[in-house]
Scaffold this motif. Structure first.
Motif, short mmCIF file in Angstrom:
data_model
loop_
_atom_site.label_atom_id
_atom_site.label_comp_id
_atom_site.label_asym_id
_atom_site.label_seq_id
_atom_site.Cartn_x
_atom_site.Cartn_y
_atom_site.Cartn_z
N GLY A 75 -1.40 15.30 -44.89
CA GLY A 75 -0.75 14.81 -46.10
C GLY A 75 0.28 15.75 -46.66
N GLY A 76 0.79 16.66 -45.84
CA GLY A 76 1.80 17.61 -46.30
C GLY A 76 1.22 18.83 -47.00
N ALA A 77 -0.11 18.93 -47.12
CA ALA A 77 -0.73 20.03 -47.84
C ALA A 77 -1.18 21.13 -46.89
N THR A 78 -1.14 22.36 -47.38
CA THR A 78 -1.63 23.52 -46.62
C THR A 78 -2.52 24.36 -47.52
N VAL A 79 -3.32 25.22 -46.90
CA VAL A 79 -4.11 26.20 -47.64
C VAL A 79 -3.84 27.57 -47.05
N PRO A 80 -3.89 28.62 -47.88
CA PRO A 80 -3.71 29.98 -47.34
C PRO A 80 -4.93 30.41 -46.54
N ALA A 81 -4.66 30.99 -45.37
CA ALA A 81 -5.73 31.37 -44.44
C ALA A 81 -5.61 32.83 -44.05
N ASP A 82 -6.73 33.43 -43.75
CA ASP A 82 -6.83 34.76 -43.19
C ASP A 82 -7.02 34.60 -41.69
N ALA A 83 -5.95 34.78 -40.92
CA ALA A 83 -6.00 34.57 -39.48
C ALA A 83 -6.52 35.83 -38.79
N VAL A 84 -7.59 35.71 -38.03
CA VAL A 84 -8.24 36.83 -37.36
C VAL A 84 -7.85 36.84 -35.89
N SER A 85 -7.49 38.01 -35.39
CA SER A 85 -7.05 38.13 -34.00
C SER A 85 -7.34 39.53 -33.51
N ASN A 86 -7.08 39.76 -32.20
CA ASN A 86 -7.19 41.10 -31.60
C ASN A 86 -8.57 41.72 -31.81
N VAL A 87 -9.61 40.90 -31.71
CA VAL A 87 -10.98 41.39 -31.90
C VAL A 87 -11.54 41.87 -30.56
N THR A 88 -11.86 43.15 -30.47
CA THR A 88 -12.48 43.70 -29.26
C THR A 88 -13.52 44.74 -29.65
N VAL A 117 -9.63 29.91 -46.51
CA VAL A 117 -10.39 29.93 -45.26
C VAL A 117 -9.98 31.15 -44.45
N ALA A 118 -10.79 31.46 -43.45
CA ALA A 118 -10.39 32.36 -42.37
C ALA A 118 -10.35 31.53 -41.09
N THR A 119 -9.48 31.91 -40.16
CA THR A 119 -9.32 31.16 -38.92
C THR A 119 -9.30 32.10 -37.73
N LEU A 120 -9.65 31.57 -36.57
CA LEU A 120 -9.53 32.33 -35.33
C LEU A 120 -9.62 31.37 -34.15
N ILE A 121 -9.18 31.84 -32.98
CA ILE A 121 -9.40 31.16 -31.71
C ILE A 121 -10.47 31.97 -30.98
N ALA A 122 -11.62 31.36 -30.72
CA ALA A 122 -12.76 32.09 -30.17
C ALA A 122 -12.65 32.20 -28.65
N ALA A 303 -12.26 21.67 -24.76
CA ALA A 303 -13.09 22.71 -25.35
C ALA A 303 -12.76 22.87 -26.82
N ASP A 304 -13.65 23.60 -27.52
CA ASP A 304 -13.37 23.98 -28.89
C ASP A 304 -12.11 24.83 -28.95
N TRP A 305 -11.45 24.84 -30.09
CA TRP A 305 -10.21 25.60 -30.21
C TRP A 305 -10.17 26.38 -31.52
N LEU A 306 -9.63 25.81 -32.58
CA LEU A 306 -9.53 26.54 -33.85
C LEU A 306 -10.89 26.56 -34.55
N TRP A 307 -11.34 27.76 -34.90
CA TRP A 307 -12.57 27.94 -35.68
C TRP A 307 -12.18 28.30 -37.11
N VAL A 308 -12.94 27.77 -38.05
CA VAL A 308 -12.64 27.96 -39.47
C VAL A 308 -13.87 28.51 -40.18
N ARG A 309 -13.60 29.41 -41.12
CA ARG A 309 -14.65 29.94 -41.99
C ARG A 309 -14.25 29.65 -43.44
N LEU A 310 -15.00 28.80 -44.14
CA LEU A 310 -14.66 28.47 -45.52
C LEU A 310 -15.01 29.64 -46.44
N LEU A 311 -14.06 29.96 -47.31
CA LEU A 311 -14.27 31.00 -48.31
C LEU A 311 -14.27 30.43 -49.72
#
Length: 424
Positions: A75-88, A117-122, A303-311
């Motif tokens: 619907g044209g709406a977005t939310v600010p997300a904390d994108a998580v990456s480079n996890v090792t 939210v926070a987001t990541l690709i697992a 397969a699963d793709w975008l994972w979301v964590r509600l804050l």
């Protein structure tokens, strides 16, 4: 193994970036040698305070990075997300609670900033559920057997008055951002692409010493509007004087079904190409049914793709659009008991949807819960991809009132499935 108190987790500054990069490459099973090119690429993604490293003495043994992102909810709406990456975590330091400490620190900072939210690709499925993440979108990939597809071999361009042109990387950097913004507005699950994304994906920023320039093609509608872009590569394989070349799609974005159809037909019409590998596509992509014989598109990955964590449950549920008529026409409500062991988003909430499809969410209600679920299950339901009825059958949500799962589906599910075109 018990956690080691002497493992120091800290934000990485410029002085520690080379050691952090070496640990990142080690964790991803790449050569631990840090080249100046790779270091410079990581420096460009560096954000003060949001690249974390775990240090055992002077050696970095785990990495974590986050960055700001906008997530489309439709619907044209977005939310600010904390994108998580480079996890090792280096193989010498597994099972010591290092990732748990880094994740807790990052999520607390995201909550404090006001990210919804926070987001990541697992990379691996079992890891992130324990931190409250749930799989919110899926992805699919196909391989098209071009000779079997049944497309017109005499095809010479779109029949709708549009045209397809080959362009170069500079054109893509100019035309791509606006087109992607159009797609993201209408596609729940899409994430923002900043200027750096276009630089990385057109070779301006390089992580390795070499770069093989792909082909780029643009679709323009009859009125000259840029409605589609594709990046692809091709191999060169012959057998008995017959070509067996494959077009490998890096990414394809289109704002209209007509543009999408034209670009796929273009790829299948290229001389010598006998297979097209689609890359990551929506789970309900139109592609197979663009072909006279849909079976020519063989599903190779789902397969699963975008994972979301509600804050922030209130802002998350109020941001997305709803179908007021599908929910009953007169406006409907549902009381959710959300369980969150980390304490970021737990509580009892009443979600109400007006006949106009506007959602309102009230926290801390005293009404009896109708559906009880973990925050990770709510994340899986939030964008509309998962079914509460299915999760109830699996024992992952609990109906406190008969029919509550069906009501959740009526409120939350979408006509087209959410999809994230990107990996990050």
């Amino acid at each position: 193994m018990t956690p080691r108190a002497d493992i120091d987790i800290r934000a990485v500054n410029e002085d520690g970036l080379r050691e952090w990069t070496r640990a990142l490459q080690t964790g991803f099973l790449r050569s631990p040698e840090v080249t100046d090119v790779g270091l410079e690429a990581n420096r460009g993604a560096f954000r003060p305070g949001r690249s974390l490293g775990a240090f055992d003495g002077e050696r970095c043994v785990a990495t974590f990075r986050s960055f700001p992102q906008e997530l489309s909810v439709g619907g044209g709406a977005t939310v600010p997300a904390d994108a998580v990456s480079n996890v090792t975590v280096s193989p010498t330091h597994r099972r010591r609670g290092i990732l748990t400490r880094m994740m807790a620190r990052d999520l607390a900072a995201a909550k404090e900033r006001g990210d919804v939210v926070a987001t990541l690709i697992a990379a691996e499925y079992p890891i992130y559920g324990r931190y409250g993440f749930g799989p919110a979108t899926s992805t699919s990939a196909w391989t098209i057997d071009v000779p079997r597809a049944g497309l017109d071999p005499r095809w010479a361009g779109p029949a709708d008055g549009g045209r397809i042109d080959l362009v170069d990387a500079a054109d893509v950097r100019k035309l791509g951002p606006e087109l992607h913004a159009r797609l993201a507005r209408q596609q729940p699950g899409a994430v923002s692409r900043d200027e750096r994304w276009w630089q990385v994906n057109t070779g301006v920023v390089r992580y390795g010493e070499s770069w093989d320039e792909p082909f780029y093609a643009v679709y323009r509608s009859a009125d000259g509007e840029v409605d589609g872009l594709v990046s692809y590569e091709a191999d060169d394989k012959w057998d008995a004087k017959q070509p067996h070349d494959t077009a490998d799609v890096n990414w394809l974005i289109a704002a209209t079904p007509g543009a999408e159809r034209a670009l796929w037909q273009y790829l299948c019409s290229i001389d010598w190409i006998t297979k097209v590998k689609t890359g990551w596509r929506a789970p309900d992509d139109l592609l197979p049914f663009f072909l006279p014989d849909p079976r020519a598109a063989r599903l190779t990955t789902h397969a699963d793709w975008l994972w979301v964590r509600l804050l922030d449950v209130v802002r998350a549920l109020e941001a997305r659009p709803y179908d007021g008529h599908a929910a009953g026409g007169g406006g409907r409500g549902l009381v959710l008991e959300v369980v969150d062991e980390a304490g970021f988003a737990g509580g009892r909430y009443r979600l109400e949807v007006s006949p106009e499809g506007v959602g309102s969410c009230t926290p801390g209600v005293r009404d009896a819960a109708e559906l009880t679920l973990d925050v990770r299950e709510l994340a899986a339901l939030w964008l509309g991809d998962e079914s509460a009825v299915r999760l109830a059958a699996l024992g992952r949500v609990r109906e406190e009132r008969a029919g509550a799962a069906r009501m959740a589906d009526a409120l939350l599910r979408t006509s087209r499935r959410p999809w994230c075109p990107d990996i990050f």
